[in-house]
Design a protein around this motif. Structure first.
Motif, PDB file in Angstrom:
ATOM      1  N   ASN A  32       0.871  -1.169   0.000  1.00 32.44           N
ATOM      2  CA  ASN A  32       0.000   0.000   0.000  1.00 32.44           C
ATOM      3  C   ASN A  32       0.909   1.220   0.000  1.00 32.44           C
ATOM      4  N   GLY A  33       1.121   1.809  -1.171  1.00 33.98           N
ATOM      5  CA  GLY A  33       2.188   2.780  -1.348  1.00 33.98           C
ATOM      6  C   GLY A  33       1.859   4.199  -0.932  1.00 33.98           C
ATOM      7  N   SER A  77       9.830   4.198  -5.129  1.00 30.80           N
ATOM      8  CA  SER A  77       8.776   3.212  -5.328  1.00 30.80           C
ATOM      9  C   SER A  77       9.079   2.423  -6.591  1.00 30.80           C
ATOM     10  N   GLU A  93       1.132   0.754  -7.312  1.00 33.59           N
ATOM     11  CA  GLU A  93       1.347  -0.120  -6.162  1.00 33.59           C
ATOM     12  C   GLU A  93       2.340  -1.218  -6.547  1.00 33.59           C
TER      13      GLU A  93
END
Length: 207
Positions: A168-169, A197, A180
């Motif tokens: 859950n970014g 990310s 995600e």
């Protein structure tokens, strides 16, 4: 079960051979129960805000037995997701208490380096809990991997034995940004939060 107060429940869904279903309360007044896992001892382990308990699903009147009560529980991501490793250890999500490891300055800006991911009890990490046998009490807590903002999906691949994590970014203004992640967890690795990310893509504002 709601984010405020002890409103959570664990329910038992029973389906008969003629496909009729009934639902009954097993436990109520719980603090944000989220993770459920069947342990090697045949008991169900349930993760609440700040703690993990277990119960015998076959008992006439199930009762909660607390096995860990000192988990971090403050901040934005208190849900305790969990999964059992093939060797019987319990892998537990310890969510980040903030979105980006922000400083207290206003406007808030990402902090670099982020102290929340350091030390032997880091946030934004996966912890590995080992139990005594047959007692089922936690005897050792280790850090498995770091840099996960919030692990909302954990599963072991039955063929390869790989641990898979659904991330859950970070919240950015763009509706679908960043994407995600689905990660293969390697012991000792760092997976980017709050600096990057995806495949090492730097997040805006990361130092």
């Amino acid at each position: 079960g709601g984010w405020v107060g002890p409103k959570g429940r664990v329910l038992r869904l029973t389906v008969t051979k003629d496909r009729k279903a009934s639902v009954a309360n097993v436990f109520a007044d719980m603090y944000q129960p989220h993770g459920l896992a069947l342990g090697p001892d045949g008991k169900i382990y349930v993760g609440e805000k700040g703690r993990i308990s277990r119960f015998d699903p076959n008992a006439v009147t199930p009762a909660l037995d607390v096995v860990a009560s000192d988990l971090p529980k403050d901040g934005l991501h208190p849900l305790t997701n969990l999964v059992f490793a093939p060797d019987g250890a319990l892998i537990v999500n310890i969510g980040a208490p903030t979105d980006r490891c922000e400083t207290k300055a206003k406007p808030k800006v990402p902090q670099s380096p982020c102290p929340l991911t350091a030390g032997d009890r880091p946030r934004a990490a996966l912890w590995r809990l080992s139990f005594d046998k047959p007692g089922g009490k936690v005897v050792k807590t280790e850090v498995l991997a770091r840099g996960f903002r919030n692990s909302m999906a954990l599963a072991y691949d039955p063929e390869s034995g790989a641990l898979l994590q659904g991330e859950n970014g970070v919240d950015l203004p763009g509706e679908d940004e960043p994407a995600e992640e689905l990660n293969v967890v390697k012991p000792g690795a760092h997976y980017g939060w709050p600096f990057c990310s995806g495949k090492g893509k730097p997040l805006p504002g990361a130092g």
